[in-house]
Design a protein around this motif. Structure first.
Motif, mmCIF file in Angstrom:
data_model
loop_
_atom_site.group_PDB
_atom_site.id
_atom_site.type_symbol
_atom_site.label_atom_id
_atom_site.label_comp_id
_atom_site.label_asym_id
_atom_site.label_seq_id
_atom_site.Cartn_x
_atom_site.Cartn_y
_atom_site.Cartn_z
ATOM 1 N N PHE A 10 -0.991 -0.523 4.328
ATOM 2 C CA PHE A 10 -0.496 -0.181 2.997
ATOM 3 C C PHE A 10 0.932 0.379 3.070
ATOM 4 O O PHE A 10 1.811 -0.004 2.290
ATOM 5 N N ALA A 11 1.181 1.283 4.022
ATOM 6 C CA ALA A 11 2.524 1.859 4.170
ATOM 7 C C ALA A 11 3.548 0.769 4.506
ATOM 8 O O ALA A 11 4.687 0.799 4.015
ATOM 9 N N ARG A 12 3.154 -0.213 5.334
ATOM 10 C CA ARG A 12 4.076 -1.298 5.686
ATOM 11 C C ARG A 12 4.468 -2.108 4.446
ATOM 12 O O ARG A 12 5.641 -2.456 4.261
ATOM 13 N N LEU A 13 3.499 -2.381 3.581
ATOM 14 C CA LEU A 13 3.800 -3.137 2.361
ATOM 15 C C LEU A 13 4.669 -2.341 1.407
ATOM 16 O O LEU A 13 5.554 -2.892 0.740
ATOM 17 N N VAL A 14 4.443 -1.031 1.328
ATOM 18 C CA VAL A 14 5.288 -0.195 0.458
ATOM 19 C C VAL A 14 6.723 -0.186 0.978
ATOM 20 O O VAL A 14 7.682 -0.279 0.204
ATOM 21 N N ARG A 15 6.891 -0.092 2.304
ATOM 22 C CA ARG A 15 8.242 -0.122 2.869
ATOM 23 C C ARG A 15 8.919 -1.462 2.589
ATOM 24 O O ARG A 15 10.123 -1.520 2.298
ATOM 25 N N LEU A 39 7.791 10.007 -2.152
ATOM 26 C CA LEU A 39 7.968 8.567 -1.952
ATOM 27 C C LEU A 39 8.077 8.241 -0.459
ATOM 28 O O LEU A 39 7.554 7.227 0.007
ATOM 29 N N HIS A 40 8.739 9.116 0.298
ATOM 30 C CA HIS A 40 8.849 8.901 1.742
ATOM 31 C C HIS A 40 7.482 8.987 2.419
ATOM 32 O O HIS A 40 7.191 8.227 3.366
ATOM 33 N N ARG A 41 6.612 9.893 1.934
ATOM 34 C CA ARG A 41 5.278 9.994 2.531
ATOM 35 C C ARG A 41 4.463 8.738 2.285
ATOM 36 O O ARG A 41 3.672 8.325 3.129
ATOM 37 N N TYR A 42 4.659 8.097 1.125
ATOM 38 C CA TYR A 42 3.964 6.838 0.868
ATOM 39 C C TYR A 42 4.428 5.761 1.858
ATOM 40 O O TYR A 42 3.620 4.986 2.369
ATOM 41 N N CYS A 43 5.728 5.709 2.095
ATOM 42 C CA CYS A 43 6.283 4.675 2.979
ATOM 43 C C CYS A 43 5.945 4.924 4.446
ATOM 44 O O CYS A 43 5.871 3.977 5.237
ATOM 45 N N ARG A 70 -0.251 -8.026 -6.340
ATOM 46 C CA ARG A 70 -1.694 -8.141 -6.141
ATOM 47 C C ARG A 70 -2.073 -7.767 -4.706
ATOM 48 O O ARG A 70 -3.045 -7.059 -4.463
ATOM 49 N N ALA A 71 -1.286 -8.250 -3.741
ATOM 50 C CA ALA A 71 -1.560 -7.907 -2.342
ATOM 51 C C ALA A 71 -1.390 -6.413 -2.098
ATOM 52 O O ALA A 71 -2.158 -5.793 -1.350
ATOM 53 N N LEU A 72 -0.404 -5.820 -2.768
ATOM 54 C CA LEU A 72 -0.171 -4.391 -2.616
ATOM 55 C C LEU A 72 -1.342 -3.595 -3.191
ATOM 56 O O LEU A 72 -1.787 -2.601 -2.591
ATOM 57 N N GLU A 73 -1.868 -4.028 -4.328
ATOM 58 C CA GLU A 73 -3.003 -3.316 -4.927
ATOM 59 C C GLU A 73 -4.248 -3.433 -4.056
ATOM 60 O O GLU A 73 -4.994 -2.462 -3.884
ATOM 61 N N GLU A 74 -4.487 -4.617 -3.505
ATOM 62 C CA GLU A 74 -5.647 -4.774 -2.630
ATOM 63 C C GLU A 74 -5.522 -3.891 -1.390
ATOM 64 O O GLU A 74 -6.502 -3.283 -0.931
ATOM 65 N N SER A 75 -4.308 -3.797 -0.840
ATOM 66 C CA SER A 75 -4.097 -2.944 0.325
ATOM 67 C C SER A 75 -4.285 -1.475 -0.028
ATOM 68 O O SER A 75 -4.859 -0.706 0.746
ATOM 69 N N TRP A 76 -3.795 -1.073 -1.225
ATOM 70 C CA TRP A 76 -3.991 0.314 -1.664
ATOM 71 C C TRP A 76 -5.481 0.634 -1.803
ATOM 72 O O TRP A 76 -5.929 1.721 -1.422
ATOM 73 N N THR A 77 -6.260 -0.308 -2.338
ATOM 74 C CA THR A 77 -7.692 -0.084 -2.498
ATOM 75 C C THR A 77 -8.357 0.177 -1.151
ATOM 76 O O THR A 77 -9.176 1.090 -1.004
ATOM 77 N N ARG A 78 -7.995 -0.615 -0.140
ATOM 78 C CA ARG A 78 -8.582 -0.409 1.190
ATOM 79 C C ARG A 78 -8.140 0.924 1.795
ATOM 80 O O ARG A 78 -8.948 1.652 2.384
ATOM 81 N N ALA A 79 -6.861 1.253 1.627
ATOM 82 C CA ALA A 79 -6.363 2.517 2.178
ATOM 83 C C ALA A 79 -6.975 3.711 1.463
ATOM 84 O O ALA A 79 -7.321 4.716 2.089
#
Length: 414
Positions: A10-15, A39-43, A70-79
């Protein structure tokens, strides 16, 4: 301790989303109403946001397409699932704890040859209870509107089985009673499938809510009946408060992110406060969170005094502390216009000194000849709750001693 793979992904996709734009954490944080450090903690993967809304707004701001979002939301759900504590195993129920359900009282059926039940002397027909309305071709308990024997849904004082009555022998009294009951229930008994009332069209806007915000991302006050765990990361505040049974102390910060469903503008006409319950603050202790302040932006800021008989959301100046020199953001009153590509952030600060208040926000809108009001509550749909802290013992957390100590010992005041 190694980080979970789902959080790392998830952090990789946010970055990757942030890299599309090229702006600094401070510049993006100003647009998203979060501090640069948050925001930095998310990344970096140090924190997973409590809700997906802030990350989705980042993706829109940085030009991500629908597939990437959509891919970002799915990754957030797993994280998000990976960061949640595991649910405790349910305790086995002892065999002796199972309730013994008595057999329903046996009521003899009416003899087909008996005369109809006489009407009362007043001349008014007796109407059977709604859960025993006779319907042609159906026995009581066979479908909606009836209580099946043993289902536990009967009203107090009546056996779950109820009195069974055959339609063919009820006569005029039974037919009149069924009509009266049908009118009472607002249901018309017609052959075929009953018509459902037409549902109102959905409002042309969407919104997300976050209510466990900390002032400038650095501090907040809670009331708790028992000593809570150590202070959490700000992004985990909701889970921490839920587990500790804590409520907001003195102030609740609510961020409402509003956007239209399409390209057409939706005009936000006003924001109102509805207090649904008042009481005396609970006799609990006060626990203050301190996490070190960082830069923050507070656009579209409103203040609410819950101690007033009729609280009003009043527009106030915001403040941008993300740069080297802070600047004031002038208050802007309603109306606002939002679209799918141009959302708005409303930050509401509700305060009280003497009330244990449960309350909602109501947002007025208009678009394309239509208008309406949406009621906004907490993330789970319940009202927000804010309680005063006057006269309550206060504690701060000693990170070195890893213990809660009195506010005077920790050097905190307020």
């Amino acid at each position: 301790m190694p980080k979970d793979a789902a959080v790392e992904e998830f952090a990789r996709l946010v970055r990757a989303v942030k890299a599309r734009d090229g702006r600094s954490y401070e510049a993006l944080g100003r647009r998203l109403n979060v501090s640069a450090s948050t925001l930095h903690r998310y990344c970096s993967g140090a924190t997973v946001p409590e809700d997906f809304g802030v990350v989705d707004r980042l993706a829109v701001l940085c030009g991500a397409d629908a597939e990437q979002r959509r891919a970002l939301e799915e990754s957030w759900t797993r994280a998000d699932r990976a960061r949640r504590p595991p649910a405790p195993d349910p305790e086995p129920e002892p065999a002796q704890a199972q309730a013994q359900v008595p057999e329903p009282a046996q009521v003899p059926e009416a003899d087909p040859g008996t005369a109809p039940v006489p009407e009362p002397a007043s001349g008014h027909a007796r109407v059977p209870a709604p859960d025993t309305v006779a319907v042609p071709g159906r026995e009581p308990g066979d479908g909606p509107g009836t209580t099946a024997a043993g289902a536990g849904g009967g009203r107090p004082g009546l056996p779950s089985g109820g009195r069974r009555r055959r339609w063919g022998r009820v006569g005029l009294f039974g037919g009149a009673a069924a009509v009266v009951a049908a009118v009472t229930l607002g249901v018309v008994l017609l052959p075929g499938k009953a018509r459902e009332p037409a549902a109102p069209p959905p409002p042309p806007l969407t919104w997300t809510v976050a209510s466990h915000l900390w002032a400038n991302g650095c501090g907040h006050t809670y009331l708790a009946e028992r000593t809570p765990p150590p202070p959490p990361e700000p992004a985990d505040a909701r889970r921490w408060a839920t587990a500790a049974g804590a409520v907001h102390g003195g102030e609740t910060l609510v961020r409402v992110s509003v956007q239209g469903r399409g390209a057409s503008a939706v005009v936000l006409q006003g924001l109102h406060v509805r207090v649904v319950e008042r009481g005396a603050p609970p006799a609990w202790s006060v626990y203050r969170m301190e996490d070190g302040c960082g830069g923050a932006v507070t656009p579209r800021r409103f203040e609410v005094d819950l101690d007033r008989p009729r609280p009003v959301a009043r527009a106030r100046d915001g403040y941008d502390a993300s740069g080297q020199e802070g600047r004031t953001l002038p208050a802007v009153s309603f109306p606002y216009a939002v679209t799918a590509a141009d959302p708005e952030e409303l930050l509401v600060s509700a305060r009280t000194a003497r009330c244990d208040c449960s309350w909602f926000l109501e947002l007025e809108w208009s678009a394309e000849g239509r208008s309406g009001t949406v009621r906004i509550g907490d993330e789970d749909g319940s009202p927000f709750r804010t309680s005063g802290t006057e006269g309550r013992p206060a504690y701060g957390y000693d990170s070195r001693g890893r213990a809660w100590i009195t506010a005077s010992e920790s050097g905190q005041s307020g």
